[in-house]
Scaffold this motif. Structure first.
Motif, PDB file in Angstrom:
ATOM      1  N   ALA A 322     -16.408  27.941   7.010  1.00 19.97           N
ATOM      2  CA  ALA A 322     -17.278  29.056   6.861  1.00 19.97           C
ATOM      3  C   ALA A 322     -17.078  29.763   5.665  1.00 19.97           C
ATOM      4  O   ALA A 322     -15.829  29.920   4.837  1.00 19.97           O
ATOM      5  CB  ALA A 322     -16.989  29.973   8.107  1.00 19.97           C
ATOM      6  N   GLU A 323     -18.197  30.605   5.180  1.00 21.67           N
ATOM      7  CA  GLU A 323     -18.039  31.556   3.904  1.00 21.67           C
ATOM      8  C   GLU A 323     -17.409  32.630   4.404  1.00 21.67           C
ATOM      9  O   GLU A 323     -16.883  33.415   3.432  1.00 21.67           O
ATOM     10  CB  GLU A 323     -19.485  31.810   3.549  1.00 21.67           C
ATOM     11  N   TYR A 324     -16.878  33.249   5.397  1.00 25.25           N
ATOM     12  CA  TYR A 324     -16.359  34.309   5.863  1.00 25.25           C
ATOM     13  C   TYR A 324     -15.188  33.757   6.820  1.00 25.25           C
ATOM     14  O   TYR A 324     -15.415  33.064   7.772  1.00 25.25           O
ATOM     15  CB  TYR A 324     -17.253  35.349   6.534  1.00 25.25           C
ATOM     16  N   TYR A 325     -14.186  34.556   6.844  1.00 26.81           N
ATOM     17  CA  TYR A 325     -13.092  34.544   7.780  1.00 26.81           C
ATOM     18  C   TYR A 325     -12.221  35.723   7.818  1.00 26.81           C
ATOM     19  O   TYR A 325     -12.017  36.269   7.033  1.00 26.81           O
ATOM     20  CB  TYR A 325     -12.231  33.071   7.541  1.00 26.81           C
ATOM     21  N   LEU A 326     -11.361  35.865   8.888  1.00 30.28           N
ATOM     22  CA  LEU A 326     -10.416  36.946   9.142  1.00 30.28           C
ATOM     23  C   LEU A 326      -8.951  36.395   8.397  1.00 30.28           C
ATOM     24  O   LEU A 326      -8.574  35.341   8.783  1.00 30.28           O
ATOM     25  CB  LEU A 326     -10.105  37.344  10.417  1.00 30.28           C
ATOM     26  N   ASN A 327      -8.313  36.916   7.426  1.00 34.92           N
ATOM     27  CA  ASN A 327      -6.969  36.718   7.004  1.00 34.92           C
ATOM     28  C   ASN A 327      -5.914  37.203   8.171  1.00 34.92           C
ATOM     29  O   ASN A 327      -6.046  37.887   9.064  1.00 34.92           O
ATOM     30  CB  ASN A 327      -6.452  37.187   5.626  1.00 34.92           C
ATOM     31  N   ASN A 328      -4.592  37.065   7.802  1.00 34.62           N
ATOM     32  CA  ASN A 328      -3.535  37.210   8.795  1.00 34.62           C
ATOM     33  C   ASN A 328      -3.418  38.917   8.934  1.00 34.62           C
ATOM     34  O   ASN A 328      -2.849  39.283   9.744  1.00 34.62           O
ATOM     35  CB  ASN A 328      -2.307  37.014   8.032  1.00 34.62           C
ATOM     36  N   SER A 329      -4.151  39.578   7.930  1.00 38.72           N
ATOM     37  CA  SER A 329      -4.402  41.133   8.403  1.00 38.72           C
ATOM     38  C   SER A 329      -5.391  41.523   9.080  1.00 38.72           C
ATOM     39  O   SER A 329      -5.868  42.843   8.951  1.00 38.72           O
ATOM     40  CB  SER A 329      -4.039  41.969   6.935  1.00 38.72           C
ATOM     41  N   ASP A 330      -6.170  40.727   9.607  1.00 39.69           N
ATOM     42  CA  ASP A 330      -7.379  40.976  10.018  1.00 39.69           C
ATOM     43  C   ASP A 330      -8.548  41.527   9.183  1.00 39.69           C
ATOM     44  O   ASP A 330      -9.330  42.270   9.648  1.00 39.69           O
ATOM     45  CB  ASP A 330      -7.428  41.794  11.631  1.00 39.69           C
ATOM     46  N   SER A 331      -8.355  41.136   7.976  1.00 36.70           N
ATOM     47  CA  SER A 331      -9.496  41.604   6.938  1.00 36.70           C
ATOM     48  C   SER A 331     -10.460  40.499   6.735  1.00 36.70           C
ATOM     49  O   SER A 331     -10.153  39.338   6.704  1.00 36.70           O
ATOM     50  CB  SER A 331      -8.898  41.823   5.666  1.00 36.70           C
ATOM     51  N   LEU A 332     -11.817  40.891   6.616  1.00 39.28           N
ATOM     52  CA  LEU A 332     -12.773  40.009   6.701  1.00 39.28           C
ATOM     53  C   LEU A 332     -12.965  39.610   4.885  1.00 39.28           C
ATOM     54  O   LEU A 332     -13.010  40.332   4.075  1.00 39.28           O
ATOM     55  CB  LEU A 332     -14.042  40.686   6.777  1.00 39.28           C
ATOM     56  N   ILE A 333     -12.702  38.106   4.925  1.00 33.19           N
ATOM     57  CA  ILE A 333     -12.616  37.704   3.447  1.00 33.19           C
ATOM     58  C   ILE A 333     -13.859  36.739   3.041  1.00 33.19           C
ATOM     59  O   ILE A 333     -14.284  36.121   4.134  1.00 33.19           O
ATOM     60  CB  ILE A 333     -11.337  36.705   3.432  1.00 33.19           C
ATOM     61  N   HIS A 334     -14.479  37.084   1.954  1.00 32.87           N
ATOM     62  CA  HIS A 334     -15.819  36.159   1.717  1.00 32.87           C
ATOM     63  C   HIS A 334     -15.306  35.246   0.504  1.00 32.87           C
ATOM     64  O   HIS A 334     -14.750  35.437  -0.447  1.00 32.87           O
ATOM     65  CB  HIS A 334     -16.747  37.273   1.059  1.00 32.87           C
ATOM     66  N   ASP A 335     -15.608  34.126   1.014  1.00 34.58           N
ATOM     67  CA  ASP A 335     -15.174  33.001  -0.004  1.00 34.58           C
ATOM     68  C   ASP A 335     -16.416  31.862  -0.404  1.00 34.58           C
ATOM     69  O   ASP A 335     -16.895  31.446   0.812  1.00 34.58           O
ATOM     70  CB  ASP A 335     -13.990  32.129   0.782  1.00 34.58           C
ATOM     71  N   LEU A 336     -17.112  32.117  -1.365  1.00 36.48           N
ATOM     72  CA  LEU A 336     -18.176  31.447  -1.679  1.00 36.48           C
ATOM     73  C   LEU A 336     -18.074  29.767  -1.601  1.00 36.48           C
ATOM     74  O   LEU A 336     -18.901  29.073  -1.604  1.00 36.48           O
ATOM     75  CB  LEU A 336     -19.034  31.623  -2.984  1.00 36.48           C
ATOM     76  N   LEU A 337     -16.693  29.259  -1.495  1.00 35.09           N
ATOM     77  CA  LEU A 337     -16.378  27.926  -1.510  1.00 35.09           C
ATOM     78  C   LEU A 337     -16.510  27.368  -0.008  1.00 35.09           C
ATOM     79  O   LEU A 337     -16.193  26.023  -0.014  1.00 35.09           O
ATOM     80  CB  LEU A 337     -15.184  27.806  -1.983  1.00 35.09           C
ATOM     81  N   VAL A 338     -16.922  28.069   0.720  1.00 33.00           N
ATOM     82  CA  VAL A 338     -16.846  27.572   2.464  1.00 33.00           C
ATOM     83  C   VAL A 338     -15.694  26.734   2.796  1.00 33.00           C
ATOM     84  O   VAL A 338     -15.660  25.858   3.015  1.00 33.00           O
ATOM     85  CB  VAL A 338     -18.044  27.156   2.420  1.00 33.00           C
ATOM     86  N   PRO A 339     -14.516  27.603   2.858  1.00 31.16           N
ATOM     87  CA  PRO A 339     -13.346  26.753   3.225  1.00 31.16           C
ATOM     88  C   PRO A 339     -13.194  26.251   4.488  1.00 31.16           C
ATOM     89  O   PRO A 339     -13.768  26.932   5.377  1.00 31.16           O
ATOM     90  CB  PRO A 339     -12.145  27.849   2.941  1.00 31.16           C
ATOM     91  N   PHE A 340     -12.099  25.634   4.828  1.00 27.03           N
ATOM     92  CA  PHE A 340     -11.666  25.408   6.279  1.00 27.03           C
ATOM     93  C   PHE A 340     -11.154  26.656   6.880  1.00 27.03           C
ATOM     94  O   PHE A 340     -10.590  27.397   6.008  1.00 27.03           O
ATOM     95  CB  PHE A 340     -10.633  24.227   6.280  1.00 27.03           C
ATOM     96  N   VAL A 341     -11.667  26.816   8.212  1.00 30.44           N
ATOM     97  CA  VAL A 341     -11.263  28.042   8.724  1.00 30.44           C
ATOM     98  C   VAL A 341     -10.474  27.850  10.132  1.00 30.44           C
ATOM     99  O   VAL A 341     -10.670  26.808  10.567  1.00 30.44           O
ATOM    100  CB  VAL A 341     -12.386  29.224   8.845  1.00 30.44           C
ATOM    101  N   LYS A 342      -9.792  28.685  10.715  1.00 30.88           N
ATOM    102  CA  LYS A 342      -9.275  28.412  12.077  1.00 30.88           C
ATOM    103  C   LYS A 342     -10.051  29.389  13.199  1.00 30.88           C
ATOM    104  O   LYS A 342      -9.452  29.459  14.219  1.00 30.88           O
ATOM    105  CB  LYS A 342      -7.714  28.655  12.051  1.00 30.88           C
ATOM    106  N   THR A 343     -10.895  30.092  12.558  1.00 24.86           N
ATOM    107  CA  THR A 343     -11.569  31.204  13.304  1.00 24.86           C
ATOM    108  C   THR A 343     -12.087  30.358  14.869  1.00 24.86           C
ATOM    109  O   THR A 343     -12.947  29.288  14.860  1.00 24.86           O
ATOM    110  CB  THR A 343     -12.657  31.965  12.617  1.00 24.86           C
ATOM    111  N   ILE A 344     -12.088  31.082  15.769  1.00 28.24           N
ATOM    112  CA  ILE A 344     -12.866  30.887  16.853  1.00 28.24           C
ATOM    113  C   ILE A 344     -13.823  32.176  17.213  1.00 28.24           C
ATOM    114  O   ILE A 344     -13.344  33.233  17.280  1.00 28.24           O
ATOM    115  CB  ILE A 344     -12.007  30.809  18.397  1.00 28.24           C
ATOM    116  N   SER A 345     -15.140  31.795  17.111  1.00 25.01           N
ATOM    117  CA  SER A 345     -16.104  32.915  17.118  1.00 25.01           C
ATOM    118  C   SER A 345     -17.091  32.879  18.238  1.00 25.01           C
ATOM    119  O   SER A 345     -17.122  31.558  18.675  1.00 25.01           O
ATOM    120  CB  SER A 345     -16.595  33.078  15.568  1.00 25.01           C
TER     121      SER A 345
END
Length: 525
Positions: A322-345
């Motif tokens: 995904a292009e967006y994910y929450l980091n360990n501080s629950d801040s929304l991070i925007h990454d144009l490289l569309v990284p692997f994420v652990k998010t359950i949404s």
């Protein structure tokens, strides 16, 4: 929504900045528990097709390696060329030879990223990409129908299993990376592309043609011959220029279940995921207004929930990219490289028809898992429709199924493909059992909300020679797509540091047109 005519008449869909807040979670008062164990080695695959009878999965094609390299991939030495029968109850697997199939069918059914679904006891597999028996890399013009009951009988009696297979060869079906669903008497084959040649970072070495369509069709048998009947081809050169997305039956209103296309990649002229979602009907599609999906942009395990009592629908997405994910501080991070994420949404459709997206805060995937995986529902779960759990029937904590397959990023690097470190990825070695657990309704999820939009002002409307477009403030980046009502892309424009612009429309035929725009490289809707 606004418009233009020439009469050049333009409907406008805007894209929004986003932020997150903590929101009360009254409608979906559940979380998940996951039990992760090693899967039977034979079922360690990704990008496969499967059918099901009871606890048995019949798995075809897919790959045994991880994510492909930038300049290669999809070689036959990592292709699954056997039938893998996997038991979800015992976590055991057996391999069955497919050597009795003719060469073309064997190549097609051993491909990856095919389009597939099951109707009753018939498994349908369309297209797929891979290296064939002659060493050629191709997308297969193939539709295979497999009778699973007959297949089991042939295996048990040690007979020729090819008798359970029927195939149609048709260039329409040369599609990989799309999605196939059977809903309300029709098959929907949506998106995907036809890739010819070896995967490479040199565009002249291959030919890639996106489907840019949703095909609505049915299958019938006449005198023992399988035939396809295409009822409609819904074309849109922007919206259906997507692949590697999730397509799910979704309760879009109290009495309506439709296939909904969620996110996917990549937009025309922009290497960005689709963030808009669309419901598809037999004669067209509906772009869900004022909503963008940010937390799951690539195909992953997912499952639906619906409450008839509350008229609330949810689709839950497990990991992926995904292009967006929450980091360990629950801040929304925007990454144009569309990284692997652990998010359950989850995406929730409320009683009033509005859509919202949430990140489940108290639970994440046990690793960078989910990409190209599948969710297998427990056979005893009450369903509204295939793929949609009847949430009103669940009174206690319950096992709802498992996640199998997919690509596993074993490292802490979010973008091993971009870093040219694909060796850090592998086919998923885990079998993940999923349990639905009641939770305190006062617990909160992270809710993704629009923060700011950029209203577009169009004048004159209708326009004859020049179409003027202005915004309330200067934009750092602006991309514009103009399409006609048949879904044909008429023009694309990209600007930097602009607030007002003019587009010459003298050469465009009179009629109604739609305008989509992307602002400041943040969102696409």
């Amino acid at each position: 929504m606004k418009v233009i005519s020439k009469v050049v008449y333009i409907a406008v869909l805007s894209f929004l900045f986003t932020f997150l807040i903590n929101a009360l979670n009254a409608q979906f008062s559940y979380t998940f528990q996951m039990d992760t164990i090693r899967i039977a080695e034979e079922a360690r695959l990704h990008s496969f097709s499967y059918g099901r009878i009871g606890d048995s999965l019949f798995i075809f094609g897919g790959r045994t390696d991880g994510i492909h390299d930038k300049a290669s991939g999809f070689e036959s030495n990592h292709a699954n060329k056997s039938l893998v029968i996997f038991n979800t109850n015992t976590n055991t697997a057996n391999k069955i030879s497919l050597s009795s199939l003719d060469t073309f069918m064997l190549d097609a059914i051993s491909s990856s990223n095919a389009n597939f679904c099951q109707k009753e006891n018939k498994l349908i597999i369309i297209g797929g990409y891979g290296q064939n028996s002659l060493g050629k890399y191709t997308t297969y013009p193939s539709l295979i129908q497999l009778d699973l009951i007959k297949l089991v009988e042939l295996i048990q009696n040690n007979q020729n299993i090819s008798l359970a297979f029927t195939q149609i060869r048709n260039d329409t079906f040369a599609i990989a990376g799309g999605q196939l669903k059977f809903i309300q008497d029709n098959f929907y084959l949506v998106g995907g592309h036809n890739f010819q040649g070896k995967y490479s970072n040199k565009p002249l070495e291959f030919k890639q043609t996106y489907s840019e369509s949703a095909y609505v069709f049915s299958l019938l048998e006449e005198n023992g011959i399988l035939k396809s009947v295409i009822h409609n081809q819904i074309r849109d050169e922007l919206n259906f220029h997507r692949r590697d997305f999730n397509l799910a039956p979704f309760q879009t209103s109290k009495n309506t279940i439709e296939p909904v296309a969620f996110s996917g990649v990549f937009t025309v002229n922009e290497s960005r995921p689709f963030l808009n979602i669309s419901s598809i009907q037999k004669n067209g599609y509906t772009d869900i207004p004022d909503f963008n999906q940010k937390l799951a942009n690539y195909q992953c395990a997912h499952i639906g929930f619906y409450s008839t009592q509350d008229d609330v629908a949810n689709e839950v997405f497990f990991g992926g990219m995904a292009e967006y994910y929450l980091n360990n501080s629950d801040s929304l991070i925007h990454d144009l490289l569309v990284p692997f994420v652990k998010t359950i949404s989850r995406i929730e459709r409320n009683q009033d028809g509005s859509y919202q997206e949430f990140a489940l805060k108290e639970i994440k995937m046990p690793g960078f898992l989910g990409t190209n995986s599948e969710f297998i529902l427990d056979k005893n779960i009450s369903l509204i429709h295939e793929g949609i759990i009847d949430i009103d029937q669940i009174k206690n904590d319950i096992n709802i199924g498992c996640i199998i397959g997919g690509i596993y990023n074993t490292s802490i690097r979010l973008n091993p493909w971009q870093d040219s470190m694909i060796s850090l990825t592998t086919s998923n070695p885990y079998f993940i059992k999923v349990r639905l657990v009641k939770r305190d309704p006062n617990l909160v999820d992270s809710k993704i909300l629009p923060e700011k939009n950029y209203p577009m002002h169009i004048f004159p409307n209708p326009a004859d020679d020049f179409l003027n477009i202005s915004f309330n403030e200067e934009l750092k980046n602006l991309s514009l797509w103009i399409l006609n009502t048949e879904g044909k892309l008429i023009s694309y424009h990209k600007y930097d540091n602009t607030q007002q612009l003019s587009i010459h429309v003298n050469g465009i035929s009179s009629g109604q047109y739609h305008c989509y725009y992307l602002v400041n490289n943040v969102n696409l809707g």
